[in-house]
Design a protein around this motif. Structure first.
Motif, mmCIF file in Angstrom:
data_model
loop_
_atom_site.group_PDB
_atom_site.id
_atom_site.type_symbol
_atom_site.label_atom_id
_atom_site.label_comp_id
_atom_site.label_asym_id
_atom_site.label_seq_id
_atom_site.Cartn_x
_atom_site.Cartn_y
_atom_site.Cartn_z
ATOM 1 N N GLY A 1 0.798 -1.202 0.000
ATOM 2 C CA GLY A 1 0.000 0.000 0.000
ATOM 3 C C GLY A 1 0.838 1.262 0.000
ATOM 4 O O GLY A 1 0.326 2.351 -0.184
ATOM 5 N N GLY A 2 2.153 1.167 0.220
ATOM 6 C CA GLY A 2 3.015 2.334 0.219
ATOM 7 C C GLY A 2 3.748 2.448 -1.096
ATOM 8 O O GLY A 2 3.572 1.662 -2.009
ATOM 9 N N ALA A 3 4.585 3.483 -1.187
ATOM 10 C CA ALA A 3 5.338 3.715 -2.411
ATOM 11 C C ALA A 3 6.438 2.671 -2.569
ATOM 12 O O ALA A 3 6.978 2.170 -1.595
ATOM 13 C CB ALA A 3 5.945 5.113 -2.377
ATOM 14 N N VAL A 4 6.752 2.357 -3.822
ATOM 15 C CA VAL A 4 7.830 1.429 -4.135
ATOM 16 C C VAL A 4 8.906 2.178 -4.897
ATOM 17 O O VAL A 4 8.721 2.537 -6.051
ATOM 18 C CB VAL A 4 7.316 0.232 -4.969
ATOM 19 C CG1 VAL A 4 8.487 -0.646 -5.395
ATOM 20 C CG2 VAL A 4 6.315 -0.577 -4.177
ATOM 21 N N ASP A 5 10.005 2.471 -4.251
ATOM 22 C CA ASP A 5 11.171 3.060 -4.900
ATOM 23 C C ASP A 5 12.064 1.889 -5.296
ATOM 24 O O ASP A 5 12.606 1.188 -4.436
ATOM 25 C CB ASP A 5 11.885 4.004 -3.932
ATOM 26 C CG ASP A 5 13.074 4.700 -4.577
ATOM 27 O OD1 ASP A 5 13.899 3.999 -5.217
ATOM 28 O OD2 ASP A 5 13.181 5.924 -4.452
ATOM 29 N N ILE A 6 12.220 1.688 -6.594
ATOM 30 C CA ILE A 6 12.875 0.468 -7.071
ATOM 31 C C ILE A 6 14.349 0.410 -6.666
ATOM 32 O O ILE A 6 14.889 -0.675 -6.415
ATOM 33 C CB ILE A 6 12.699 0.335 -8.602
ATOM 34 C CG1 ILE A 6 13.003 -1.105 -9.053
ATOM 35 C CG2 ILE A 6 13.533 1.348 -9.352
ATOM 36 C CD1 ILE A 6 12.555 -1.412 -10.461
ATOM 37 N N ALA A 7 14.996 1.562 -6.561
ATOM 38 C CA ALA A 7 16.392 1.571 -6.124
ATOM 39 C C ALA A 7 16.501 1.193 -4.651
ATOM 40 O O ALA A 7 17.365 0.395 -4.256
ATOM 41 C CB ALA A 7 17.012 2.942 -6.366
ATOM 42 N N VAL A 8 15.609 1.752 -3.844
ATOM 43 C CA VAL A 8 15.601 1.423 -2.411
ATOM 44 C C VAL A 8 15.253 -0.045 -2.208
ATOM 45 O O VAL A 8 15.851 -0.735 -1.373
ATOM 46 C CB VAL A 8 14.612 2.330 -1.651
ATOM 47 C CG1 VAL A 8 14.454 1.860 -0.211
ATOM 48 C CG2 VAL A 8 15.078 3.785 -1.685
ATOM 49 N N LEU A 9 14.294 -0.539 -2.976
ATOM 50 C CA LEU A 9 13.902 -1.936 -2.867
ATOM 51 C C LEU A 9 15.069 -2.863 -3.210
ATOM 52 O O LEU A 9 15.305 -3.861 -2.527
ATOM 53 C CB LEU A 9 12.713 -2.215 -3.792
ATOM 54 C CG LEU A 9 12.200 -3.653 -3.852
ATOM 55 C CD1 LEU A 9 11.784 -4.156 -2.476
ATOM 56 C CD2 LEU A 9 11.027 -3.758 -4.828
ATOM 57 N N THR A 10 15.809 -2.519 -4.249
ATOM 58 C CA THR A 10 16.973 -3.317 -4.625
ATOM 59 C C THR A 10 18.009 -3.313 -3.504
ATOM 60 O O THR A 10 18.563 -4.359 -3.134
ATOM 61 C CB THR A 10 17.599 -2.779 -5.923
ATOM 62 O OG1 THR A 10 16.617 -2.768 -6.963
ATOM 63 C CG2 THR A 10 18.781 -3.644 -6.359
ATOM 64 N N ASP A 11 18.262 -2.132 -2.957
ATOM 65 C CA ASP A 11 19.204 -2.037 -1.837
ATOM 66 C C ASP A 11 18.741 -2.855 -0.638
ATOM 67 O O ASP A 11 19.538 -3.539 0.020
ATOM 68 C CB ASP A 11 19.381 -0.575 -1.415
ATOM 69 C CG ASP A 11 20.233 0.217 -2.397
ATOM 70 O OD1 ASP A 11 20.957 -0.412 -3.191
ATOM 71 O OD2 ASP A 11 20.157 1.456 -2.373
ATOM 72 N N ASP A 12 17.437 -2.793 -0.342
ATOM 73 C CA ASP A 12 16.891 -3.518 0.811
ATOM 74 C C ASP A 12 17.052 -5.031 0.631
ATOM 75 O O ASP A 12 17.406 -5.749 1.573
ATOM 76 C CB ASP A 12 15.417 -3.177 1.012
ATOM 77 C CG ASP A 12 15.207 -1.776 1.569
ATOM 78 O OD1 ASP A 12 16.195 -1.164 2.019
ATOM 79 O OD2 ASP A 12 14.051 -1.296 1.546
ATOM 80 N N CYS A 13 16.783 -5.509 -0.574
ATOM 81 C CA CYS A 13 16.917 -6.952 -0.840
ATOM 82 C C CYS A 13 18.365 -7.400 -0.651
ATOM 83 O O CYS A 13 18.633 -8.446 -0.041
ATOM 84 C CB CYS A 13 16.446 -7.271 -2.260
ATOM 85 S SG CYS A 13 14.656 -7.253 -2.479
ATOM 86 N N PHE A 14 19.306 -6.605 -1.142
ATOM 87 C CA PHE A 14 20.709 -6.998 -1.027
ATOM 88 C C PHE A 14 21.235 -6.810 0.387
ATOM 89 O O PHE A 14 22.160 -7.518 0.799
ATOM 90 C CB PHE A 14 21.559 -6.267 -2.065
ATOM 91 C CG PHE A 14 21.590 -6.996 -3.378
ATOM 92 C CD1 PHE A 14 22.584 -7.917 -3.657
ATOM 93 C CD2 PHE A 14 20.584 -6.811 -4.311
ATOM 94 C CE1 PHE A 14 22.595 -8.633 -4.849
ATOM 95 C CE2 PHE A 14 20.578 -7.510 -5.506
ATOM 96 C CZ PHE A 14 21.583 -8.429 -5.772
ATOM 97 N N ALA A 15 20.631 -5.895 1.142
ATOM 98 C CA ALA A 15 21.029 -5.757 2.548
ATOM 99 C C ALA A 15 20.702 -7.028 3.323
ATOM 100 O O ALA A 15 21.430 -7.423 4.236
ATOM 101 C CB ALA A 15 20.324 -4.558 3.173
ATOM 102 N N VAL A 16 19.605 -7.692 2.949
ATOM 103 C CA VAL A 16 19.200 -8.928 3.623
ATOM 104 C C VAL A 16 20.188 -10.055 3.331
ATOM 105 O O VAL A 16 20.561 -10.834 4.220
ATOM 106 C CB VAL A 16 17.783 -9.340 3.181
ATOM 107 C CG1 VAL A 16 17.433 -10.732 3.710
ATOM 108 C CG2 VAL A 16 16.752 -8.323 3.669
ATOM 109 N N ILE A 17 20.633 -10.150 2.076
ATOM 110 C CA ILE A 17 21.466 -11.293 1.694
ATOM 111 C C ILE A 17 22.967 -11.001 1.721
ATOM 112 O O ILE A 17 23.774 -11.918 1.565
ATOM 113 C CB ILE A 17 21.074 -11.822 0.293
ATOM 114 C CG1 ILE A 17 21.314 -10.758 -0.786
ATOM 115 C CG2 ILE A 17 19.624 -12.285 0.291
ATOM 116 C CD1 ILE A 17 21.021 -11.264 -2.206
ATOM 117 N N ALA A 18 23.347 -9.738 1.917
ATOM 118 C CA ALA A 18 24.767 -9.372 1.878
ATOM 119 C C ALA A 18 25.647 -10.174 2.839
ATOM 120 O O ALA A 18 26.743 -10.614 2.454
ATOM 121 C CB ALA A 18 24.940 -7.872 2.137
#
Length: 218
Positions: free
Chosen positions: A190-207
């Motif tokens: 329901g919130g905004a999706v910033d694709i760059a932030v989303l990419t960073d967030d995904c890689f922060a999880v698996i880094a």
């Protein structure tokens, strides 16, 4: 060494292929995979059906070639990253190369990605391509780190994690556009999706896992 300059015939052929691809993706994204015929794609591109089949085996093949280009760009970006970069950083840049290309063509790309992820036949081909990308990225990673791509666990598992992140980004980004939002608005939550932030967030999880390179060959 500079690449060879394409001939006039090669340039003309590429122009036709590009126009067919553009028309096909626009029609498929707008109306759905099953609703569009090869005849309609050829007509939209201003060529004959026979000409279409000189370039593509089927309308599915148009989408497959689109996916092939994504995979090639990802490996190319990983290969050019500095050797000193942590695996998580290099892989993030490799994935971002493809994500950025999609985001840069917002109108069509979001619809095409959604089409691929929601059409069983195309999703199957996408997953098939991802398996090939995993193997290619694993070889590239192994070379960067001095590992054996066949015997050691890390290269393939790391490539799998990066591609899982890529898949998650595409799913959330394409779903956002289907909920009536504009730009990057309207995310799954329901919130905004910033694709760059989303990419960073995904890689922060698996880094942490990506950067924990452990030799496991037997």
């Amino acid at each position: 060494m500079s690449p060879p300059v394409p001939t006039l015939a090669q340039r003309k052929r590429q122009l036709v292929a590009d126009e067919l691809t553009s028309c096909a993706l626009d029609l498929l994204a707008e109306r759905g995979f099953e609703a569009v015929t090869v005849d309609e794609i050829a007509t939209a591109a201003g060529v004959s059906k026979r000409t279409f089949f000189r370039y593509f085996a089927s309308k599915e093949d148009v989408v497959v070639q689109f996916l092939t280009a994504l995979g090639a760009a990802m490996r190319e970006e990983l290969a050019r990253r500095p050797a000193s970069e942590a695996p998580s950083v290099a892989l993030r840049h490799a994935v971002w190369r493809c994500v950025e290309d999609c985001a840069g063509h917002e109108g069509r790309a979001r619809k095409v990605v959604r089409l691929i992820l929601t059409t069983p036949a195309l999703l199957a081909r996408f997953l098939e391509r991802q398996a090939q990308w995993r193997d290619e990225l694993a070889v590239e990673l192994a070379g960067r780190l001095g590992l054996d791509a066949v015997r050691e666990l890390y290269p393939r598992l790391a490539a799998d994690m990066a591609l899982s992140a890529f898949h998650e980004v595409l799913q959330r980004w394409s779903a956002a556009g289907s909920r009536g939002g504009t730009g990057d608005g309207g995310g799954a939550g329901g919130g905004a999706v910033d694709i760059a932030v989303l990419t960073d967030d995904c890689f922060a999880v698996i880094a942490p896992a990506l950067d924990a390179v452990v030799r496991t060959g037997v």
